[in-house]
Design a protein around this motif. Structure first.
Motif, mmCIF file in Angstrom:
data_model
loop_
_atom_site.group_PDB
_atom_site.id
_atom_site.type_symbol
_atom_site.label_atom_id
_atom_site.label_comp_id
_atom_site.label_asym_id
_atom_site.label_seq_id
_atom_site.Cartn_x
_atom_site.Cartn_y
_atom_site.Cartn_z
ATOM 1 N N SER A 1 18.180 18.901 -142.216
ATOM 2 C CA SER A 1 16.844 18.999 -141.634
ATOM 3 C C SER A 1 15.428 19.699 -142.623
ATOM 4 C CB SER A 1 16.948 19.881 -140.456
ATOM 5 O OG SER A 1 17.498 19.292 -139.472
ATOM 6 N N THR A 2 16.283 20.630 -143.648
ATOM 7 C CA THR A 2 15.289 20.949 -144.701
ATOM 8 C C THR A 2 14.701 20.032 -145.446
ATOM 9 O OG1 THR A 2 16.567 23.230 -144.462
ATOM 10 C CG2 THR A 2 15.064 23.003 -146.517
ATOM 11 N N ARG B 1 11.868 18.234 -143.729
ATOM 12 C CA ARG B 1 10.875 18.857 -143.665
ATOM 13 C C ARG B 1 9.918 18.965 -145.138
ATOM 14 N NH1 ARG B 1 13.985 22.859 -140.615
ATOM 15 N NH2 ARG B 1 14.181 22.092 -138.390
ATOM 16 N N ILE C 1 8.317 15.671 -145.499
ATOM 17 C CA ILE C 1 6.895 15.715 -144.494
ATOM 18 C C ILE C 1 6.132 16.637 -145.049
ATOM 19 C CG2 ILE C 1 7.841 16.625 -142.522
ATOM 20 C CD1 ILE C 1 6.152 13.529 -141.825
ATOM 21 N N LEU D 1 6.330 20.085 -144.302
ATOM 22 C CA LEU D 1 6.521 21.186 -143.614
ATOM 23 C C LEU D 1 6.982 22.516 -144.018
ATOM 24 C CD1 LEU D 1 7.417 19.430 -140.005
ATOM 25 C CD2 LEU D 1 5.200 20.339 -140.634
ATOM 26 N N VAL D 2 7.989 21.973 -144.926
ATOM 27 C CA VAL D 2 8.561 23.132 -146.031
ATOM 28 C C VAL D 2 8.137 23.020 -147.349
ATOM 29 C CG1 VAL D 2 10.756 23.794 -146.914
ATOM 30 C CG2 VAL D 2 10.433 23.710 -144.376
ATOM 31 N N ARG E 1 0.728 13.025 -144.827
ATOM 32 C CA ARG E 1 1.558 12.892 -143.270
ATOM 33 C C ARG E 1 1.257 11.814 -142.546
ATOM 34 N NH1 ARG E 1 1.153 18.850 -141.615
ATOM 35 N NH2 ARG E 1 2.187 19.541 -143.455
ATOM 36 N N TYR F 1 7.380 10.929 -138.207
ATOM 37 C CA TYR F 1 8.337 12.022 -137.871
ATOM 38 C C TYR F 1 9.171 12.013 -136.607
ATOM 39 C CZ TYR F 1 10.434 16.686 -138.565
ATOM 40 O OH TYR F 1 11.384 17.873 -138.918
ATOM 41 N N ILE G 1 11.653 14.079 -134.396
ATOM 42 C CA ILE G 1 13.071 15.025 -134.032
ATOM 43 C C ILE G 1 13.827 14.920 -132.946
ATOM 44 C CG2 ILE G 1 11.669 16.699 -135.668
ATOM 45 C CD1 ILE G 1 10.755 18.098 -133.012
ATOM 46 N N ASP H 1 14.965 13.100 -137.572
ATOM 47 C CA ASP H 1 16.061 14.032 -137.803
ATOM 48 C C ASP H 1 16.767 14.055 -136.384
ATOM 49 O OD1 ASP H 1 17.461 15.993 -138.423
ATOM 50 O OD2 ASP H 1 15.730 17.490 -138.692
#
Ligand code: ADP
Ligand code: MG
Length: 245
Positions: free
Chosen positions: A41-42, A45, A48, A50-51, A74, A79, A81, A159
């Motif tokens: 998931s990291t 992220r 996209i 987000l991280v 983006r 995306y 989830i 995800d």
């Protein structure tokens, strides 16, 4: 299409991603798989935006993803989830079209796109007027997919989109996703913990362990030429429902 160069990430001194160099080509589906907590998931992220990685860079179509470019870039990525991430107070229709309307699309243009996506994702027409709580889990994920595809992005990031679905609904959605990926020809990165799902849906499997790539290749390559004993252990640890039945 999507390039990762020297990307690493720590959370409170714990390494979630070791320096990674990855490339996700157009018209290919790559399944990211690995044990819980390995960084799947990291990684998504980071892709996209987000991280923010501690080091390294993500490029979308050659353009670096930065704080300044993230919002715009983006829009070139959809995306989805596991829980769908739909707004509970908006109908399926409004969830799917929210961003397009925010970007100034006319009602007619949004409605036309919505109709095409409803057909693609095989969502029943009467579901459009319902709120997420009034939809089945499979329908919610179809709406999430419609929302992700609304702006016709080049990249689709998913995800564990089927992680919360029961087996028959899951099988239906898997079959539909396979057809959708083939029809759209986008760059798809799909996170799953199910090797059968990865083998069915993806051209390539990327096996992660503790934030590192153990092996990347087709399902066949992973089974026939495992890069590490962990690959074999991981494959053998999966339950194959029809084996010996
Ligand atoms: P996966 O999706 O493969 O299960 P994650 O990418 O969610 O794994 O997590 C990788 C590691 O990073 C885990 O050890 C997790 O606890 C940690 N982690 C992820 N996100 C955060 C966060 N926002 N803050 C602190 N630790 C995090
Ligand atoms: Mg995860």
């Amino acid at each position: 299409m999507l390039d990762v160069r020297g990307v690493s990430k720590e959370f409170r001194g714990q390494t979630a991603l070791h320096p990674l160099d990855l490339s996700f080509p157009p018209e290919r589906t790559v399944a990211v798989i690995g044990p819980s907590g390995c960084g799947k998931s990291t990684l998504l992220r980071v892709l996209i935006g987000l991280v923010t990685p501690d080091r390294g860079e993500v490029r979308i179509g050659g353009e670096p993803l930065t704080r300044e470019s993230a919002r715009r870039l983006r829009h070139r990525m959809g995306y989805v989830i596991q829980e769908g991430g739909l707004f509970p107070h908006l109908t399926a229709r409004d969830n799917a079209t929210l961003l397009a309307r925010h970007l100034g699309w006319t009602e007619a243009r949004a409605a036309e796109r919505l109709a095409a996506l409803r057909e693609l994702t095989r969502l029943p027409e009467d579901a459009l007027g319902r709120f997420p709580a009034e939809l089945s889990g499979g329908q919610r994920q179809r709406v999430s997919l419609m929302r992700a595809l609304m702006l016709d992005p080049e990249v689709l990031l998913l995800d564990e989109p089927m992680g919360a679905l029961d087996p028959m609904i899951r099988a239906d959605l898997q079959a539909d996703l396979k057809a959708i990926f083939a029809e759209l020809g986008k760059t798809v990165v799909l996170v799953t913990h199910d090797l059968g799902e990865a083998a069915y849906l993806a051209h390539e499997i990327l096996l992660l362990r503790e934030g590192r790539v153990v092996q990347r290749g087709s399902f066949d390559e992973l089974t026939r030429a495992p890069a590490d004993p962990f690959v074999t252990r991981f494959i053998q640890a999966q339950r194959w429902p029809l084996e010996g039945a």
